[in-house]
Write a protein that holds these residues in place. Structure first.
Motif, PDB file in Angstrom:
ATOM      1  N   ASP A 364      -1.881 -30.126 -57.375  1.00  0.00           N
ATOM      2  CA  ASP A 364      -3.662 -28.515 -57.008  1.00  0.00           C
ATOM      3  C   ASP A 364      -4.177 -29.914 -56.295  1.00  0.00           C
ATOM      4  O   ASP A 364      -3.795 -31.275 -55.524  1.00  0.00           O
ATOM      5  CB  ASP A 364      -4.270 -28.621 -58.125  1.00  0.00           C
ATOM      6  CG  ASP A 364      -4.039 -29.492 -59.495  1.00  0.00           C
ATOM      7  OD1 ASP A 364      -3.829 -31.218 -58.858  1.00  0.00           O
ATOM      8  OD2 ASP A 364      -4.428 -29.615 -60.304  1.00  0.00           O
ATOM      9  N   THR A 365      -5.242 -30.077 -56.403  1.00  0.00           N
ATOM     10  CA  THR A 365      -6.722 -30.174 -55.267  1.00  0.00           C
ATOM     11  C   THR A 365      -6.851 -32.597 -55.610  1.00  0.00           C
ATOM     12  O   THR A 365      -7.216 -32.338 -55.223  1.00  0.00           O
ATOM     13  CB  THR A 365      -7.520 -29.380 -54.998  1.00  0.00           C
ATOM     14  OG1 THR A 365      -8.316 -29.666 -56.333  1.00  0.00           O
ATOM     15  CG2 THR A 365      -8.170 -28.083 -54.929  1.00  0.00           C
ATOM     16  N   VAL A 366      -6.322 -32.116 -57.531  1.00  0.00           N
ATOM     17  CA  VAL A 366      -6.326 -33.841 -57.287  1.00  0.00           C
ATOM     18  C   VAL A 366      -5.175 -34.788 -57.677  1.00  0.00           C
ATOM     19  O   VAL A 366      -4.898 -35.263 -57.952  1.00  0.00           O
ATOM     20  CB  VAL A 366      -6.901 -33.941 -58.600  1.00  0.00           C
ATOM     21  CG1 VAL A 366      -8.564 -33.362 -58.119  1.00  0.00           C
ATOM     22  CG2 VAL A 366      -6.772 -32.789 -59.751  1.00  0.00           C
ATOM     23  N   SER A 367      -4.355 -34.093 -57.813  1.00  0.00           N
ATOM     24  CA  SER A 367      -2.736 -34.253 -58.432  1.00  0.00           C
ATOM     25  C   SER A 367      -1.311 -33.985 -57.657  1.00  0.00           C
ATOM     26  O   SER A 367      -1.489 -33.090 -56.617  1.00  0.00           O
ATOM     27  CB  SER A 367      -1.960 -33.842 -59.694  1.00  0.00           C
ATOM     28  OG  SER A 367      -2.947 -33.737 -60.291  1.00  0.00           O
ATOM     29  N   GLY A 368      -0.642 -35.083 -57.725  1.00  0.00           N
ATOM     30  CA  GLY A 368       0.754 -34.932 -57.332  1.00  0.00           C
ATOM     31  C   GLY A 368       1.680 -35.970 -57.842  1.00  0.00           C
ATOM     32  O   GLY A 368       1.226 -36.836 -58.547  1.00  0.00           O
ATOM     33  N   GLY A 369       2.935 -35.342 -57.994  1.00  0.00           N
ATOM     34  CA  GLY A 369       3.977 -36.527 -58.480  1.00  0.00           C
ATOM     35  C   GLY A 369       5.453 -35.563 -58.626  1.00  0.00           C
ATOM     36  O   GLY A 369       5.632 -35.783 -57.349  1.00  0.00           O
ATOM     37  N   LEU A 370       5.922 -35.490 -59.516  1.00  0.00           N
ATOM     38  CA  LEU A 370       7.144 -34.881 -59.613  1.00  0.00           C
ATOM     39  C   LEU A 370       7.469 -33.709 -60.459  1.00  0.00           C
ATOM     40  O   LEU A 370       6.342 -32.861 -61.227  1.00  0.00           O
ATOM     41  CB  LEU A 370       7.817 -35.724 -60.842  1.00  0.00           C
ATOM     42  CG  LEU A 370       8.239 -37.368 -60.320  1.00  0.00           C
ATOM     43  CD1 LEU A 370       8.605 -37.799 -61.193  1.00  0.00           C
ATOM     44  CD2 LEU A 370       8.938 -37.749 -58.746  1.00  0.00           C
ATOM     45  N   GLY A 371       8.170 -32.779 -59.743  1.00  0.00           N
ATOM     46  CA  GLY A 371       8.601 -31.535 -60.370  1.00  0.00           C
ATOM     47  C   GLY A 371      10.125 -31.468 -61.269  1.00  0.00           C
ATOM     48  O   GLY A 371      10.783 -32.605 -60.934  1.00  0.00           O
ATOM     49  N   ARG A 372      10.120 -31.235 -62.221  1.00  0.00           N
ATOM     50  CA  ARG A 372      11.415 -30.907 -62.689  1.00  0.00           C
ATOM     51  C   ARG A 372      12.770 -29.721 -63.020  1.00  0.00           C
ATOM     52  O   ARG A 372      11.855 -28.471 -62.580  1.00  0.00           O
ATOM     53  CB  ARG A 372      11.429 -31.451 -64.303  1.00  0.00           C
ATOM     54  CG  ARG A 372      13.148 -32.224 -64.907  1.00  0.00           C
ATOM     55  CD  ARG A 372      13.391 -31.775 -66.622  1.00  0.00           C
ATOM     56  NE  ARG A 372      11.999 -33.220 -67.030  1.00  0.00           N
ATOM     57  CZ  ARG A 372      11.500 -33.133 -68.597  1.00  0.00           C
ATOM     58  NH1 ARG A 372      13.059 -32.610 -69.340  1.00  0.00           N
ATOM     59  NH2 ARG A 372      10.914 -33.702 -68.616  1.00  0.00           N
ATOM     60  N   ILE A 373      13.446 -29.495 -62.319  1.00  0.00           N
ATOM     61  CA  ILE A 373      14.812 -28.947 -62.837  1.00  0.00           C
ATOM     62  C   ILE A 373      15.667 -28.198 -62.979  1.00  0.00           C
ATOM     63  O   ILE A 373      16.211 -29.502 -63.888  1.00  0.00           O
ATOM     64  CB  ILE A 373      15.511 -28.601 -61.090  1.00  0.00           C
ATOM     65  CG1 ILE A 373      14.784 -27.937 -59.846  1.00  0.00           C
ATOM     66  CG2 ILE A 373      16.462 -27.900 -61.314  1.00  0.00           C
ATOM     67  CD1 ILE A 373      15.169 -28.339 -58.310  1.00  0.00           C
ATOM     68  N   ASP A 374      16.058 -27.653 -64.138  1.00  0.00           N
ATOM     69  CA  ASP A 374      17.285 -27.689 -65.687  1.00  0.00           C
ATOM     70  C   ASP A 374      18.005 -26.312 -64.918  1.00  0.00           C
ATOM     71  O   ASP A 374      18.449 -25.479 -64.545  1.00  0.00           O
ATOM     72  CB  ASP A 374      16.408 -26.846 -66.979  1.00  0.00           C
ATOM     73  CG  ASP A 374      17.608 -26.603 -67.838  1.00  0.00           C
ATOM     74  OD1 ASP A 374      18.562 -27.485 -67.514  1.00  0.00           O
ATOM     75  OD2 ASP A 374      17.416 -26.383 -68.555  1.00  0.00           O
TER      76      ASP A 374
END
Length: 616
Positions: A364-374
């Motif tokens: 979003d406009t303030v955050s970044g990091g990781l996503g997770r897949i199952d």
């Protein structure tokens, strides 16, 4: 002289036939501009009746469920499973999956039948370098930081201590890989340096330009420019020149981005311009050599490959638009699944158990990091779409360049910012959006209640908000206690509603927070109602009009006019006094008089025509 039954009419300007100027005044009612008197002595009374909005419904299942609830009460949409992850804009269309939702942040949806807060992150190493990478090997986490490789045993400590690896070249590190014990550090034109998890020094191992290095299917693979290499030199040997290229792409501008291991092949991915290709490399039957790479699949033009990773029989391809899953046939050719559109470049992957973490910058406009897949749950098996959701985040919008698992926790690198590690504290709050709820019809619905069930054993807060027709979310309230609660939805009117539930952690113990088990939206439809008018009409040769005059009636002509309206389901107008209604004749019946002094000819038979008129 008697007046004619049908007075001159004024044409209806819409599509509902004609109207009569004799109503009110001369006649009780009119249909399609023809005036009639009501037979109040008929066996069928003159009635108006509204039709039930809901049809009869039965539950044919063996176990009572949502379909067993009486639909004449408030309509309901229950939301109690989330394990198929994000990415679904509509919660309850016929093609929707009830265990999927639109989006979330800071929420863990992977435990079946409940939601909870994810861990927060903390900066483990501050760095302004743009080539940051992380790699777990042995009991160390390695970090590439400009021209230096560093390692630490505990990146999660309050103040982590990082040790620099000595002996590397004075050149930026371009890649890092490990066999589990040996660690290989690529430094562009300076080649590859090697160290191990028992040493803090590195030595030159392969000379000659190397941009990328990887350890896949027990082999060291490398690339430089448009060339791919298999490094066969012993990992304990003295420095030696890089071998001849295993393959040189015919396009000198082609760039390789990474390697992955499949079930029976090694894969290499790269691009030139807006064209991306995935190559397969076959291991010879005696396992002594590799064959020259051949194309296993291509991405659509304009979707540029950024990373590739092999895990649990899948090939995961990161692109400049998101990611795709792929599966290989017996010959190693790839079939790509649908694009998971993230609007961001997926640059790196990390698999643990049934899950794969991927970089998700600019969430979003303030955050970044990781996503997770199952990978154990595909929300769409035919399209190879896995369950996925956002995961650990940091307050950054910079590129996320790498991810690793160390001591069962995630660590990721942020270009020009530093290294972030999973914290023991939970995020201060997280939210989840349900996706649009339309109850299966496009007309407006009035939202009445939102009911939740939760567990506050570990404290925290649950807040519910509601959005109608994309007008923005409005808070319905917050709770800090109780296993169930009913929020007023303030009779919010809209054709589509959406729920947002926000969880906040314990105010005094940041490691604890609430759990949510279910949310139910209750509403009722605002569909225009339908009613039926049952009208007994006097059809006799002579009738007394409303003003006391005697009117002559052509019984057969009137019956034929009504028959034509019924036969054709003609949309017309029914007038009663000063009111008029648009609809059609749904049923028509004839009740002959028991006594008549007229000949018993069918065309002269007198009686009552009973019209069942459906008002729309």
């Amino acid at each position: 002289m008697a007046l004619p039954l049908v007075t001159p009419f004024v044409p209806f300007t819409g599509t509902a036939g004609a109207i009569s100027s004799g109503v009110p005044g001369l006649f009780d009612v009119a249909i399609n501009g023809r005036g009639y008197m009501i037979d109040f002595e008929s066996r069928q009374p003159y009635t108006f009746q509204t039709l039930p909005l809901l049809r009869a419904q039965s539950d044919s299942g063996d176990t009572p469920g949502a379909n067993s609830i009486n639909p004449e009460g408030l309509w309901r949409r229950a939301w109690e499973e989330w394990h198929l992850g994000a990415g679904q804009a509509d919660l309850d269309r016929e093609t929707s999956v009830s265990q999927q939702y639109r989006t979330s942040k800071g929420i863990d949806p992977w435990e079946r039948w409940e939601l909870s807060l994810l861990p927060d992150t903390a900066e483990s190493l501050d760095s302004s370098e743009t080539n940051l990478r992380v790699l777990s090997a042995g009991d160390r986490l390695y970090v590439t930081d400009g021209q230096t490789a560093r390692f630490t045993a505990d990146p999660f400590a309050g103040t982590p201590s990082y040790t620099a690896v000595t002996g590397t070249a004075a050149a930026d590190i371009t890649a890092i890989a490990s066999t589990g014990f040996r660690v290989m550090i690529a430094q562009g034109s300076s080649g590859i340096y090697r160290t191990d998890t028992g040493s803090s020094a590195a030595v030159s191992w392969i000379t000659g330009a190397i941009d990328d290095v990887a350890f896949v299917k027990g082999r060291v693979m490398a690339s430089s420019g448009n060339e791919v290499y298999e490094i066969t030199a012993d990992l304990d040997a003295a420095a030696s020149s890089k071998p001849a290229a295993l393959f040189s792409h015919p396009d000198s501008n082609f760039s390789w981005v990474g390697f992955a291991e499949g079930l029976n092949h090694i894969y290499a991915a790269g691009f030139s311009g807006d064209k991306s290709e995935i190559y397969r490399v076959t291991i010879e039957a005696d396992a002594t050599a590799l064959t020259a790479p051949t194309v296993a699949g291509r991405l659509p033009d304009g979707e540029i490959v950024a990373s590739i990773y092999g895990y649990l029989g899948f090939i995961l391809v990161g692109t400049t638009r998101g990611f795709r899953l792929a599966i290989a046939d017996a010959n190693g050719n790839l079939t790509f699944g649908a694009l998971i559109e993230l609007g961001a470049t997926v640059r790196a992957w990390e698999g643990q158990g049934q899950y794969v973490w991927f970089t998700w910058e600019g969430f979003d406009t303030v955050s970044g990091g990781l996503g997770r897949i199952d990978l154990a749950n595909l929300s769409d098996e035919r399209a190879l779409v896995p369950a996925y959701a956002s995961d650990l985040m940091a307050t950054t919008t910079a590129n996320i360049t790498s991810v690793a698992t160390h001591s069962a926790k995630r660590v990721f690198a942020v270009s020009g910012d530093g290294i972030y590690a999973q914290d023991t504290d939970l995020v201060s709050s997280g939210f989840i959006d349900s996706g649009l709820i339309g109850f299966g019809l496009p007309e407006n619905k009035t939202a009445v209640y939102v009911r939740t069930t939760q567990d506050f054993t570990n404290g925290g807060t649950v807040t519910v908000a509601l959005c109608e027709d994309d007008r923005g979310f409005s808070d319905l309230g917050s709770i800090t206690a109780g296993t169930s609660h009913t929020f007023s939805a303030n009779e919010t009117l809209g054709s589509r509603h959406e729920l947002r539930v926000t969880l906040a952690r314990n105010g005094t113990d940041a490691t604890k927070g609430p759990r949510l088990f279910s949310t139910i939206l209750q509403a009722y439809p605002n569909v225009p109602g339908t009613s039926i008018a049952v009208i007994p009409l006097q059809l006799r040769n002579a009738v007394m009009a409303a003003n006391g005059s005697i009117q002559q009636v052509d019984v057969l002509a009137e019956r034929e006019a009504l028959d034509a309206l019924w036969l054709n389901r003609t949309l017309t107008t029914f007038q009663e006094g000063s009111r008029s209604h648009v609809g059609f004749i749904e049923e028509l019946s004839w009740q002959a008089d028991d006594k008549t002094d007229l000949p018993a000819d069918l065309g002269e038979t007198q009686g009552t025509a009973v019209v069942r008129f459906k008002i729309i």
